[in-house]
Scaffold this active site. Structure first.
Site, PDB file in Angstrom:
ATOM      1  N   HIS A 114       0.828  -1.214   0.000  1.00  0.00           N
ATOM      2  CA  HIS A 114       0.000   0.000   0.000  1.00  0.00           C
ATOM      3  C   HIS A 114       0.859   1.259   0.000  1.00  0.00           C
ATOM      4  O   HIS A 114       0.582   2.215  -0.726  1.00  0.00           O
ATOM      5  CB  HIS A 114      -0.948   0.009   1.210  1.00  0.00           C
ATOM      6  CG  HIS A 114      -2.197  -0.793   0.992  1.00  0.00           C
ATOM      7  ND1 HIS A 114      -2.243  -2.149   1.168  1.00  0.00           N
ATOM      8  CD2 HIS A 114      -3.446  -0.426   0.605  1.00  0.00           C
ATOM      9  CE1 HIS A 114      -3.463  -2.584   0.898  1.00  0.00           C
ATOM     10  NE2 HIS A 114      -4.218  -1.567   0.554  1.00  0.00           N
ATOM     11  N   LYS A 141     -10.145  -8.635   7.458  1.00  0.00           N
ATOM     12  CA  LYS A 141     -10.820  -8.953   8.713  1.00  0.00           C
ATOM     13  C   LYS A 141     -10.726  -7.765   9.660  1.00  0.00           C
ATOM     14  O   LYS A 141      -9.796  -6.957   9.565  1.00  0.00           O
ATOM     15  CB  LYS A 141     -10.207 -10.193   9.354  1.00  0.00           C
ATOM     16  CG  LYS A 141      -8.802  -9.955   9.886  1.00  0.00           C
ATOM     17  CD  LYS A 141      -8.424 -10.991  10.896  1.00  0.00           C
ATOM     18  CE  LYS A 141      -7.022 -10.772  11.454  1.00  0.00           C
ATOM     19  NZ  LYS A 141      -7.016  -9.920  12.646  1.00  0.00           N
TER      20      LYS A 141
END
Lengths: 269, 177
Positions: free
Chosen positions: B38, B96
């Site tokens: 990222h 999650k």
């Protein structure tokens, strides 16, 4: 005992810990899946059990986060160890990383450079107890980052209620820690002793005192549920370890453990 | 609550049809990315086209081109990148623990894969290509072919619902009652 026996025992323990769960953990998950009323939560618990079955049948790590290598060593006072035990354990970790394989997780804390073999300065972490007898008992607790990252040490005011602080911390943090959780709680001691008590509490799971069972019931009434998506099952077990503390202090540590509460033990004589 | 079988690239319509609590099985190309990928995407742009893409917060265990274990990692660490990833055209983020819901409104969904279920997830993924391989096994941007990846729960939908927030708030309100 010989160094190569220790190396092989470490590889065996890691393989078992990474590809299965202790029977009491599975039993707690089965019981929760049976009792759970929320359908999404129930299906999550069933999938977790199915995942362990697949992992064990195929020898695959049940979670891709194969954790930090944390060891509890119980060394008998009659055990003859004429070799470097720490080096033997490190060698076992390096071999297990290649052979199982484990994900290389250990990096330098600042450069973030990966050692590629899951060892590094101070890692594996060895927590040592001296016991009576001639045996060496090696227990590995591979610790995933999702739950470890949610853990905390807090120096409370002695007038604070530690159980309220625990409930608030679990309510805020549980969804990131892969619930249903196991919680190792350290109360008292000093700043660092509280943290070590919390880690050791995870080794002695689950607690059965009324205080522990009452706190567990209050945590489950939060309704956070498996993976934080709601349900009756937020925690499967907790253990509180305490030590005396300064009259002006109230240290509290909470070590979060995800549902995949992995460990395995090898005993060498 | 309904069940959907979707294929990437995802259309705007695919995403708008999903409601919080729905179950999704996803097939087609998906990309894994976590902390380092990222950061690199922010600095240097993406090596792959993310229009309609599904990005999976995951650092898998790989060996000889095989996926051995590939469950989700905690999405919260990547929360700072949500806006720019969705702006690149990403329509589903898989992980999650959840992400703040606001950036998803009107354009994307967050899908929750059951944490810790790495062995099952591995059986639903085939390796296509490794991008940003210098980041190492856990941090590379892996391109996978997903075969009914799931079951995943729509935890944040494109209509403003966020199941994690609802669970947190129901707990607060029941305490105040």
């Amino acid at each position: 005992m010989r160094q190569d026996e220790v190396v092989e025992a470490v590889v065996r323990a890691l393989r078992k810990a990474e590809t299965s769960l202790p029977e009491w953990v599975l039993e707690a998950l089965r019981e929760a899946a049976f009792q759970e009323r929320n359908p999404v939560a129930r299906s999550h618990l069933q999938l977790m059990l199915e995942n362990v079955r697949v992992a064990e049948a195929e020898g695959l790590p049940l979670c891709q986060d194969t954790g930090l290598p944390i060891f509890h060593l119980q060394i008998g006072d009659q055990a003859r160890l004429d070799f470097d035990l720490a080096e033997a354990i490190s060698e076992g970790v390096r071999r297990a990383t290649r052979e199982i394989p484990l994900r290389p997780n250990v990096v330098h804390p600042l450069t973030r450079e990966n050692s590629l073999d899951n060892t590094g300065p101070g890692m594996p972490d060895l927590i040592v107890d001296r016991v009576k007898g001639g045996a060496l008992r090696i227990t590995v607790f591979p610790k995933g980052a999702g739950s470890e990252n949610m853990s905390l040490v807090q120096m409370l005011n002695p007038a604070d209620d530690p159980f309220e602080v625990i409930l608030r911390a679990v309510a805020e943090r549980a969804s990131n820690a892969c619930p249903p959780l196991f919680l190792g709680i350290g109360i008292g001691g000093s700043f660092d002793l509280a943290a070590r008590l919390a880690k050791r509490a995870l080794f002695n799971m689950p607690g059965k005192t009324n205080q522990e069972l009452d706190l567990l019931r209050r945590i489950n009434s939060l309704g956070i549920g498996p993976m934080g998506l709601g349900g009756d099952t937020t925690a499967l077990g907790l253990k509180i370890e305490m030590a005396g503390c300064h009259t002006a202090s109230l240290p509290l540590a909470i070590n979060f453990q995800c549902w995949a509460n992995r460990s395995a033990t090898e005993v060498l004589i | 609550m309904s069940e959907h079988r979707l294929k990437t690239p995802l259309s705007s319509e695919d995403v708008m049809n999903l409601q919080a609590g729905d179950v999704v099985y996803l097939s087609g190309v998906i990309y894994s990315a976590r902390d380092k990928a990222h950061l690199l995407l922010r600095k240097e742009g993406s090596p792959v086209n993310l229009e309609g893409a599904a990005v999976y917060h995951c650092g898998p265990i790989m060996k000889d081109g095989q996926v051995l274990s590939a469950g989700p990692t905690t999405s919260g660490r990547m929360a700072r990148y949500t806006d720019e990833m969705l702006a690149k055209g990403v329509r589903a983020i898989i992980g999650k623990g959840g992400l703040p819901g606001e950036p998803f409104s009107g354009r994307a969904v967050y899908l929750a894969y059951p944490g810790g279920c790495g062995a099952i997830a591995a059986k639903q993924l085939r390796l296509k290509e490794q991008h940003l391989s210098h980041l190492g096994m856990a941090e590379s941007l892996w391109e996978f072919e997903a075969l009914d990846l799931g079951p995943m729960i729509v935890a944040v939908d494109a209509h403003g619902r966020d199941l994690y927030r609802e669970v947190r708030e129901s707990k607060t309100s029941s305490k105040n009652r």
